[in-house]
Design a protein around this motif. Structure first.
Motif, PDB file in Angstrom:
ATOM      1  N   ARG A  63     -55.178 -92.085 -10.950  1.00  0.00           N
ATOM      2  CA  ARG A  63     -54.621 -92.342  -9.617  1.00  0.00           C
ATOM      3  C   ARG A  63     -53.165 -92.733  -9.852  1.00  0.00           C
ATOM      4  O   ARG A  63     -52.871 -93.746 -10.482  1.00  0.00           O
ATOM      5  N   TYR A  64     -52.218 -91.892  -9.392  1.00  0.00           N
ATOM      6  CA  TYR A  64     -50.794 -92.102  -9.643  1.00  0.00           C
ATOM      7  C   TYR A  64     -50.184 -93.051  -8.611  1.00  0.00           C
ATOM      8  O   TYR A  64     -50.498 -92.980  -7.412  1.00  0.00           O
ATOM      9  N   PHE A  65     -49.277 -93.927  -9.108  1.00  0.00           N
ATOM     10  CA  PHE A  65     -48.503 -94.804  -8.228  1.00  0.00           C
ATOM     11  C   PHE A  65     -47.020 -94.479  -8.421  1.00  0.00           C
ATOM     12  O   PHE A  65     -46.673 -93.340  -8.685  1.00  0.00           O
ATOM     13  N   GLY A  66     -46.136 -95.465  -8.297  1.00  0.00           N
ATOM     14  CA  GLY A  66     -44.705 -95.193  -8.377  1.00  0.00           C
ATOM     15  C   GLY A  66     -44.241 -94.872  -9.792  1.00  0.00           C
ATOM     16  O   GLY A  66     -44.953 -95.088 -10.768  1.00  0.00           O
ATOM     17  N   SER A  67     -43.032 -94.375  -9.880  1.00  0.00           N
ATOM     18  CA  SER A  67     -42.441 -94.055 -11.182  1.00  0.00           C
ATOM     19  C   SER A  67     -41.915 -95.322 -11.855  1.00  0.00           C
ATOM     20  O   SER A  67     -41.695 -96.353 -11.209  1.00  0.00           O
ATOM     21  N   SER A  99     -44.276 -90.895 -17.128  1.00  0.00           N
ATOM     22  CA  SER A  99     -43.251 -91.751 -16.511  1.00  0.00           C
ATOM     23  C   SER A  99     -43.700 -92.355 -15.180  1.00  0.00           C
ATOM     24  O   SER A  99     -42.877 -92.771 -14.377  1.00  0.00           O
ATOM     25  N   TYR A 100     -45.001 -92.377 -14.933  1.00  0.00           N
ATOM     26  CA  TYR A 100     -45.528 -92.988 -13.713  1.00  0.00           C
ATOM     27  C   TYR A 100     -46.512 -94.092 -14.084  1.00  0.00           C
ATOM     28  O   TYR A 100     -47.133 -94.072 -15.152  1.00  0.00           O
ATOM     29  N   PHE A 101     -46.650 -95.062 -13.177  1.00  0.00           N
ATOM     30  CA  PHE A 101     -47.717 -96.046 -13.300  1.00  0.00           C
ATOM     31  C   PHE A 101     -49.009 -95.392 -12.824  1.00  0.00           C
ATOM     32  O   PHE A 101     -49.054 -94.772 -11.760  1.00  0.00           O
ATOM     33  N   VAL A 102     -50.062 -95.544 -13.626  1.00  0.00           N
ATOM     34  CA  VAL A 102     -51.310 -94.831 -13.357  1.00  0.00           C
ATOM     35  C   VAL A 102     -52.491 -95.756 -13.590  1.00  0.00           C
ATOM     36  O   VAL A 102     -52.527 -96.512 -14.559  1.00  0.00           O
ATOM     37  N   LEU A 103     -53.482 -95.670 -12.699  1.00  0.00           N
ATOM     38  CA  LEU A 103     -54.768 -96.303 -12.945  1.00  0.00           C
ATOM     39  C   LEU A 103     -55.681 -95.233 -13.535  1.00  0.00           C
ATOM     40  O   LEU A 103     -55.873 -94.173 -12.939  1.00  0.00           O
TER      41      LEU A 103
END
Length: 411
Positions: free
Chosen positions: A330-334, A366-370
């Motif tokens: 699940r992608y969040f912000g960079s 380069s993204y924050f990911v769960l």
């Protein structure tokens, strides 16, 4: 500009400035929409080859950076034959385009093009290593007759049927046969598995009066161990593996002839992993019907086999295979690279604990990911649905909002 006729699509070449450098492109055009173009570029009597490809928004035209492929091959050829200058090269292009039709079609055409060598007359130390050379517009060679090969090369054993595991475990050598009416005095062979190490080498002086020459390549490592050594990603990607043999044949006039042949080895893991991928897809389809009241067919199916991606309420997800695990992202912000990275990492560890086992909060592309991993042997639709619920709960948390406000980049 050159165009072709009587092909499933036309091609042309053009030059364009790109970041202060002039690049040479090949454009393919057809009446239907194109989703992807791939062009394999080869050169007669050379093992050097390059593949260029492009994809993007479906269009009636699509181009590929053909100049880079030409340039890389020219450098390879001159590296192998220092001091040999050639003003013109004739390249063979095997171009395939994928259409967006339902079902999509694969259109294929072959062309030969005559290209002026932009390095002709330039000293080796003055080659423009970091800049695109200035190509002239290539000339399409019409009605080029297929080149008759002076050499017939066969490799055995080749797997056809039977127990795959026994075949790989018991194969300890390959027999190579080179036949030709042209007198041959020496054969050099380099063999390796899927471009992996180790490489097997053989150099043999042969009788120029004989028309057939037999050689044996001893395999230093058990073929089954070599297949296992590739890792499960390759096991899932290929139905067959290539053992590659590169020949340098020196005739009686000391002229070199470069050839390449392969022996195809079976992949004993392929069917089981493909079956597991299908199970993973069916689990995702079941969850989509139940949780979102949507069909998985509406998702964007990634070009890489076994991976799926979708968006829900502007949130990006990916689900698919990596080695022996199924991953859910699940992608969040960079990532903001101006922030203190040690501080960011410590805060990410705190967020991972906050998920209460839902997943791991990490970097990816380069993204924050769960991220969460599933063992393919026991994944069930209920497990995946529960995990998506946990992902949504985490995404709505106040702690995550504060983190993104402090450390999210502009990308």
């Amino acid at each position: 500009m050159e165009t072709t006729t009587e092909k499933p699509f036309t091609i042309r070449f053009y030059k364009e400035e790109f970041f202060d450098e002039e690049k040479l492109y090949m454009e393919a055009a057809t009446e239907c929409l194109i989703s992807e173009i791939t062009c394999r570029v080869t050169l007669d009597n050379s093992l050097a080859e390059q593949t260029c490809m492009s994809s993007g928004t479906p269009s009636n035209t699509m181009d590929a950076d053909i100049g880079s492929a030409f340039y890389d091959i020219i450098k390879d050829v001159w590296t192998e034959n220092p001091g040999k200058e050639q003003e013109y090269f004739t390249f063979n292009l095997n171009t395939k385009i994928t259409t967006t039709e339902t079902l999509s079609r694969l259109l294929e055409a072959k062309h030969a093009v005559r290209v002026k060598n932009p390095l002709f007359g330039i000293k080796r130390e003055e080659w423009p290593e970091w800049e695109e050379p200035q190509f002239d517009i290539p000339e399409i060679v019409k009605d080029k007759a297929p080149q008759k090969d002076d050499f017939t090369i066969s490799v055995s054993p080749q797997y056809t049927e039977g127990d795959m595991w026994d075949f790989l475990d018991e194969t300890a050598y390959f027999d190579l046969t080179v036949s030709s009416d042209k007198p041959i005095k020496k054969i050099n062979v380099t063999a390796n598995f899927m471009r992996e190490q180790p490489k097997e080498n053989l150099s043999v002086e042969v009788n120029p009066e004989a028309q057939s020459h037999e050689l044996r390549i001893e395999v230093s490592g058990n073929l089954l161990d070599q297949v296992k050594g590739l890792g499960s990603f390759s096991h899932s990607e290929y139905e067959k593996f290539d053992y590659i043999f590169k020949f340098e044949i020196i005739d009686a006039e000391d002229k070199k002839h470069m050839r390449k042949v392969t022996a195809q080895l079976p992949n004993p893991y392929y069917k089981d992993i493909e079956a597991e991928k299908q199970i993973a897809r069916e689990v995702l389809a079941e969850v989509f019907r139940k949780k979102y009241n949507e069909d998985i067919a509406e998702l964007k199916i990634e070009s890489q086999s076994g991976w799926w991606a979708w968006k829900k309420d502007d949130a990006s997800f990916q689900y698919g295979w990596n080695d022996d695990e199924i991953l859910l992202y699940r992608y969040f912000g960079s990532v903001d690279y101006d922030a203190d990275q040690d501080e960011v990492w410590n805060e990410m560890q705190k967020l991972t604990k906050l998920t209460d086992g839902a997943g791991e909060f990490v970097y990816s592309d380069s993204y924050f990911v769960l991220k969460c991993e599933f063992g393919p042997g026991w994944i069930e639709a209920d497990d995946l649905e529960k995990k998506l619920d946990e992902f949504e709960k985490f995404a709505e948390s106040e702690e995550l909002s504060k983190f993104l406000a402090a450390y999210e980049g502009e990308g």
